[in-house]
Design a protein around this motif. Structure first.
Motif, short mmCIF file in Angstrom:
data_model
loop_
_atom_site.label_atom_id
_atom_site.label_comp_id
_atom_site.label_asym_id
_atom_site.label_seq_id
_atom_site.Cartn_x
_atom_site.Cartn_y
_atom_site.Cartn_z
N ASN A 26 -8.92 12.00 1.94
CA ASN A 26 -8.60 11.28 3.02
C ASN A 26 -8.04 12.06 3.91
O ASN A 26 -8.13 12.02 5.27
CB ASN A 26 -7.44 10.13 2.48
N PHE A 53 1.95 5.71 5.20
CA PHE A 53 1.14 7.04 5.76
C PHE A 53 1.82 7.34 6.95
O PHE A 53 2.09 8.25 7.21
CB PHE A 53 -0.34 6.78 5.54
N SER A 109 -9.20 4.36 0.58
CA SER A 109 -7.88 3.80 0.79
C SER A 109 -7.20 2.94 -0.09
O SER A 109 -5.99 2.94 -0.51
CB SER A 109 -7.88 3.41 2.25
N GLU A 110 -8.09 2.26 -0.84
CA GLU A 110 -7.63 1.22 -1.97
C GLU A 110 -8.09 1.35 -3.06
O GLU A 110 -7.76 0.53 -4.02
CB GLU A 110 -7.89 -0.27 -1.39
N TRP A 132 1.08 3.80 -1.93
CA TRP A 132 0.46 5.14 -2.37
C TRP A 132 -0.19 5.97 -1.44
O TRP A 132 -0.30 7.00 -1.70
CB TRP A 132 -0.61 4.72 -3.45
N THR A 133 -0.08 5.44 0.02
CA THR A 133 -0.45 6.27 0.83
C THR A 133 0.76 7.20 1.30
O THR A 133 0.29 8.15 1.93
CB THR A 133 -0.81 5.54 2.19
N ASP A 134 1.85 7.11 0.83
CA ASP A 134 2.88 8.06 0.88
C ASP A 134 3.45 8.86 -0.60
O ASP A 134 3.51 8.11 -1.24
CB ASP A 134 3.92 7.22 1.52
N ASP A 162 -12.35 1.42 4.95
CA ASP A 162 -12.31 1.54 3.45
C ASP A 162 -13.69 1.68 2.82
O ASP A 162 -14.69 1.20 3.10
CB ASP A 162 -11.50 0.35 2.73
N HIS A 215 0.79 -1.31 -0.16
CA HIS A 215 -0.02 0.07 -0.13
C HIS A 215 0.83 1.20 0.00
O HIS A 215 0.70 2.16 0.89
CB HIS A 215 -0.99 0.07 1.07
N MET A 237 -6.27 11.78 -2.09
CA MET A 237 -5.52 11.72 -0.79
C MET A 237 -6.03 12.97 -0.44
O MET A 237 -5.86 13.11 1.05
CB MET A 237 -4.06 11.72 -1.40
N PHE A 278 -2.08 1.65 6.25
CA PHE A 278 -1.78 2.94 6.15
C PHE A 278 -0.32 2.69 7.00
O PHE A 278 0.22 3.88 7.73
CB PHE A 278 -2.54 3.72 7.17
#
Length: 306
Positions: free
Chosen positions: A295, A204, A275-276, A133-135, A249, A131, A292, A201
Motif C-alpha cells: 500500500n 493512516f 486496505s481491509e 491497522w493503517t497506523d 479497496d 480501521h 502495508m 484511512f
C-alpha cells in the motif's frame, strides 16, 4: 471374583474417561479464534507455535459483511480466547462473539486498547473508527494487548516465548513505520490528499500527514451506499483539490470510484489497495507487513505521478 473384576473395570473406565475429558478441555482452552485475517496474521506472529490459531475471515473478504458457518460459530464458543477487532467492524460476526462471551469464553476487543479515533460528521465526532491497522504504531498497541491476553488466558503457552515473539514483531513494526515515513516524506505536502472507496484511512492520514478529501461511500462501512448528492459533492472536492488518483479497496469492485471519476470530468487513476483484507499468499498482501508495504508503494506512486 467376578464382582470384584467388574468393579475394577468400572473404576478403570471412569479414570480413562476423566483423563480424556481433561485432555479435551485442555485442548479447547488452548485454541485461539480470531475474526479478521489481518488480526489473525498479527496474532500468529505473537503466538508462534505455542497454540493453535484459527482465523474466521477468508482472504479478500470484507470484514464488514463476512459471516461464519455453524461450525465456526461453535469454534468460537469452545475457544480459549477470542480475538476480534471491535469498534463496530465485524458486523456479520459480532453476535457470535457476544454468544461466546456469554458462554464464558475470554474475548479481546483489540480496538478498545489502541486509543481509537472517531469519525467526524458535520464537524462533530461520530462513531469510533475501527480501521486502526493503517497506523503501525496502533498495531504495536494491539500486539501488547494480544500478548497479554494470550499469556493470561491460554493454557499451555510459555509466557517468555510469547513475550519474545511480541518483542520481535514490535521491532518489525518499528521498521515498517520508519520506512513508510521515509517514503511518504518524498511526497510534497500539497499532494498528500486521499480519496478512497470508503473512510478507511483516518489513522493512516493522522500518522503520516495526509488529508482525506473524501470517500465515494461516505461511511466507515462498505455496507452503506452513496447518494447522487454525495457523489457530486465529492466530485467537486476532487476537482478543486486536483487529486491525481482515487484509491479503491482490492476486495471491492471499483465501479463507484469510476463513476466518481466520470462525474468529476477528470482523467484520474483508480488504484487498488489492500486496505481491509489480506490476500492469498503470493498475491501481494499475504501478511500484514506485506500489505502495508504494498500500500505504501501504491499510494506514493499514485500521488507522485503526473
Amino acid at each position: 471374583m467376578i464382582r470384584r473384576a467388574a468393579k475394577l473395570f468400572a473404576f478403570a473406565t471412569a479414570v480413562l474417561l476423566a483423563v480424556g475429558a481433561c485432555s479435551g478441555a485442555g485442548h479447547e482452552r488452548s485454541a485461539i479464534v480470531v475474526t479478521t485475517n489481518i488480526l489473525g496474521d498479527i496474532t500468529r506472529a505473537v503466538v508462534g507455535d505455542q497454540a493453535e490459531v484459527t482465523v474466521l475471515m477468508k482472504p479478500n473478504a470484507d470484514p464488514h459483511s463476512f459471516g461464519v458457518s455453524a461450525r465456526q460459530a461453535a469454534d468460537l464458543e469452545r475457544a480459549g480466547l477470542v480475538v476480534y477487532n471491535g469498534l463496530g467492524l465485524e458486523e456479520g460476526v459480532l453476535r457470535h462473539v457476544r454468544a461466546a462471551e456469554g458462554a464464558g469464553v475470554p474475548v479481546l476487543a483489540v480496538g478498545d486498547g489502541v486509543h481509537p479515533l472517531r469519525y467526524t460528521v458535520d464537524g462533530a465526532e461520530g462513531q469510533p473508527d475501527p480501521h486502526f491497522w493503517t497506523d503501525p504504531r496502533r498495531v504495536r498497541d494491539a500486539v501488547d494487548a494480544i500478548s497479554k491476553h494470550v499469556v493470561d488466558h491460554v493454557d499451555g503457552v510459555a509466557p517468555e516465548v510469547i513475550r519474545r515473539n511480541a518483542d520481535r514483531y514490535r521491532a518489525e513494526l518499528d521498521g515498517l513505520d520508519a520506512s513508510m515515513r521515509e517514503r511518504f516524506g518524498r511526497i510534497p505536502p500539497q499532494r498528500r490528499k486521499l480519496v478512497t472507496n470508503h473512510h478507511v484511512f483516518g489513522y493512516f492520514a493522522k500518522r503520516f500527514g495526509f488529508e482525506v478529501i473524501g470517500a465515494v461511500i461516505p461511511s466507515g462501512t462498505t455496507l452503506a451506499s452513496p447518494s447522487a448528492s454525495d457523489l457530486k459533492s465529492l466530485a467537486d472536492a476532487v476537482r478543486a483539490a486536483g487529486v491525481p488518483a482515487i484509491f479503491a479497496d482490492s476486495s471491492q469492485p471499483d465501479r463507484l470510484a469510476r463513476v466518481l471519476a466520470d462525474q468529476a470530468g477528470l482523467r484520474i487513476a483508480v488504484i487498488p489497495l489492500f486496505s481491509e483484507s489480506l490476500s492469498e499468499p503470493g498475491r501481494g498482501a499475504g501478511t500484514y507487513l506485506e500489505m502495508m508495504r504494498a500500500n505504501t508503494e501504491a499510494i506514493a506512486g499514485g500521488l507522485s505521478a503526473g
